[in-house]
Design a protein around this motif. Structure first.
Motif, PDB file in Angstrom:
ATOM      1  N   UNK A 167       0.852  -1.185   0.000  1.00 24.30           N
ATOM      2  CA  UNK A 167       0.000   0.000   0.000  1.00 24.30           C
ATOM      3  C   UNK A 167       0.891   1.239   0.000  1.00 24.30           C
ATOM      4  N   UNK A 168       0.992   1.902  -1.134  1.00 26.75           N
ATOM      5  CA  UNK A 168       1.872   3.062  -1.266  1.00 26.75           C
ATOM      6  C   UNK A 168       1.412   4.251  -0.424  1.00 26.75           C
ATOM      7  N   UNK A 169       0.190   4.220   0.086  1.00 30.42           N
ATOM      8  CA  UNK A 169      -0.326   5.315   0.908  1.00 30.42           C
ATOM      9  C   UNK A 169       0.178   5.254   2.355  1.00 30.42           C
ATOM     10  N   UNK A 170       0.782   4.135   2.759  1.00 31.47           N
ATOM     11  CA  UNK A 170       1.303   3.997   4.124  1.00 31.47           C
ATOM     12  C   UNK A 170       2.468   4.960   4.312  1.00 31.47           C
ATOM     13  N   UNK A 171       2.487   5.635   5.439  1.00 30.43           N
ATOM     14  CA  UNK A 171       3.544   6.593   5.747  1.00 30.43           C
ATOM     15  C   UNK A 171       4.736   5.876   6.386  1.00 30.43           C
ATOM     16  N   UNK A 172       5.923   6.003   5.754  1.00 29.13           N
ATOM     17  CA  UNK A 172       7.147   5.378   6.245  1.00 29.13           C
ATOM     18  C   UNK A 172       8.300   6.371   6.138  1.00 29.13           C
ATOM     19  N   UNK A 173       9.306   6.235   7.007  1.00 34.28           N
ATOM     20  CA  UNK A 173      10.472   7.115   6.911  1.00 34.28           C
ATOM     21  C   UNK A 173      11.256   6.877   5.622  1.00 34.28           C
ATOM     22  N   UNK A 174      12.094   7.847   5.265  1.00 33.80           N
ATOM     23  CA  UNK A 174      12.935   7.734   4.084  1.00 33.80           C
ATOM     24  C   UNK A 174      13.804   6.480   4.179  1.00 33.80           C
ATOM     25  N   UNK A 219      11.215   1.787   1.635  1.00 34.86           N
ATOM     26  CA  UNK A 219      10.459   1.948   0.390  1.00 34.86           C
ATOM     27  C   UNK A 219       9.337   0.932   0.203  1.00 34.86           C
ATOM     28  N   UNK A 220       9.351  -0.142   0.976  1.00 31.70           N
ATOM     29  CA  UNK A 220       8.291  -1.153   0.892  1.00 31.70           C
ATOM     30  C   UNK A 220       7.278  -0.864   1.991  1.00 31.70           C
ATOM     31  N   UNK A 221       6.040  -0.576   1.579  1.00 32.51           N
ATOM     32  CA  UNK A 221       5.010  -0.125   2.512  1.00 32.51           C
ATOM     33  C   UNK A 221       3.828  -1.079   2.465  1.00 32.51           C
ATOM     34  N   UNK A 222       3.418  -1.542   3.646  1.00 32.42           N
ATOM     35  CA  UNK A 222       2.347  -2.522   3.732  1.00 32.42           C
ATOM     36  C   UNK A 222       1.294  -2.072   4.743  1.00 32.42           C
ATOM     37  N   UNK A 225      -7.229  -5.115  13.455  1.00 29.98           N
ATOM     38  CA  UNK A 225      -7.612  -4.719  12.104  1.00 29.98           C
ATOM     39  C   UNK A 225      -6.814  -3.532  11.555  1.00 29.98           C
ATOM     40  N   UNK A 226      -5.967  -2.915  12.388  1.00 32.39           N
ATOM     41  CA  UNK A 226      -5.251  -1.697  12.000  1.00 32.39           C
ATOM     42  C   UNK A 226      -3.755  -1.909  12.178  1.00 32.39           C
ATOM     43  N   UNK A 227      -2.957  -1.562  11.149  1.00 33.12           N
ATOM     44  CA  UNK A 227      -1.518  -1.669  11.304  1.00 33.12           C
ATOM     45  C   UNK A 227      -0.767  -1.401  10.016  1.00 33.12           C
ATOM     46  N   UNK A 228       0.566  -1.400  10.139  1.00 36.68           N
ATOM     47  CA  UNK A 228       1.432  -1.154   8.992  1.00 36.68           C
ATOM     48  C   UNK A 228       2.790  -1.806   9.206  1.00 36.68           C
ATOM     49  N   UNK A 229       3.493  -2.007   8.104  1.00 34.72           N
ATOM     50  CA  UNK A 229       4.899  -2.416   8.113  1.00 34.72           C
ATOM     51  C   UNK A 229       5.633  -1.527   7.116  1.00 34.72           C
ATOM     52  N   UNK A 230       6.824  -1.078   7.521  1.00 34.05           N
ATOM     53  CA  UNK A 230       7.737  -0.347   6.649  1.00 34.05           C
ATOM     54  C   UNK A 230       8.999  -1.194   6.532  1.00 34.05           C
ATOM     55  N   UNK A 231       9.470  -1.440   5.298  1.00 35.51           N
ATOM     56  CA  UNK A 231      10.629  -2.310   5.087  1.00 35.51           C
ATOM     57  C   UNK A 231      11.588  -1.701   4.069  1.00 35.51           C
TER      58      UNK A 231
END
Length: 156
Positions: free
Chosen positions: A58-65, A68-71, A93-99
């Motif tokens: 999901x490219x809309x997920x906010x992740x630090x510089x 680049x992989x957003x989930x 039901x709510x969460x994210x991963x930045x990789x």
């Protein structure tokens, strides 16, 4: 989360390993379910933990510089099994991963306790789990994980 009357604030730490299955999970969307197993300790003693998760790109997920992989989380369920064999069930039901492309990752999920067995049969409450780790085997998505859980448990 702020504790309300009748709720016990909890703090847990866990570590383990996980991998992606070949099961298209909660929604038939091509995203496979991940299975994580580990051990931990905290407010109610030591425990084993088993977690299923399904994340989707999901490219809309906010992740630090650099991450680049957003989930975005589709759904997660966890079972904590304590030494007395009581189990605490949680769903998120709510969460994210930045990789990163190199396999480093961090994430967070938010959810609720929805009962259990033994002393947690009627458990309720909320939690936030923050975690991080490293992907070690790209073809199997084998990875390390360590994390914390903060929240409250009521009616147990």
């Amino acid at each position: 989360p702020v504790s309300r009357a009748g709720e016990t604030p909890i703090s847990l730490r866990y570590a383990g390993s996980g991998w992606d299955t070949h099961v298209d999970g909660f929604y038939p969307d091509g995203a496979n379910v991940s299975l994580t197993n580990g051990t931990g300790k905290g407010t109610f003693g030591t425990f084993a933990i088993a977690i299923t998760t399904e994340f989707k790109l999901d490219s809309a997920v906010s992740c630090p510089e650099g991450f680049t992989l957003k989930y975005a989380l589709v759904y997660s369920a966890a079972i904590l099994t304590f030494q007395d064999q009581s189990q605490l069930f949680g769903v998120a039901p709510i969460g994210r991963i930045c990789a990163t492309e190199g396999g480093q990752y961090f994430g967070e999920v938010s959810g609720a306790y929805v009962g259990g067995t033994g002393r947690f049969q009627t458990a309720t409450g909320d939690f936030v789990s923050k975690f991080d780790g490293q992907f070690l085997e790209p073809n199997l998505d084998f990875r390390s994980i360590q994390g914390t859980v903060e929240g409250t448990v009521g009616r147990y």
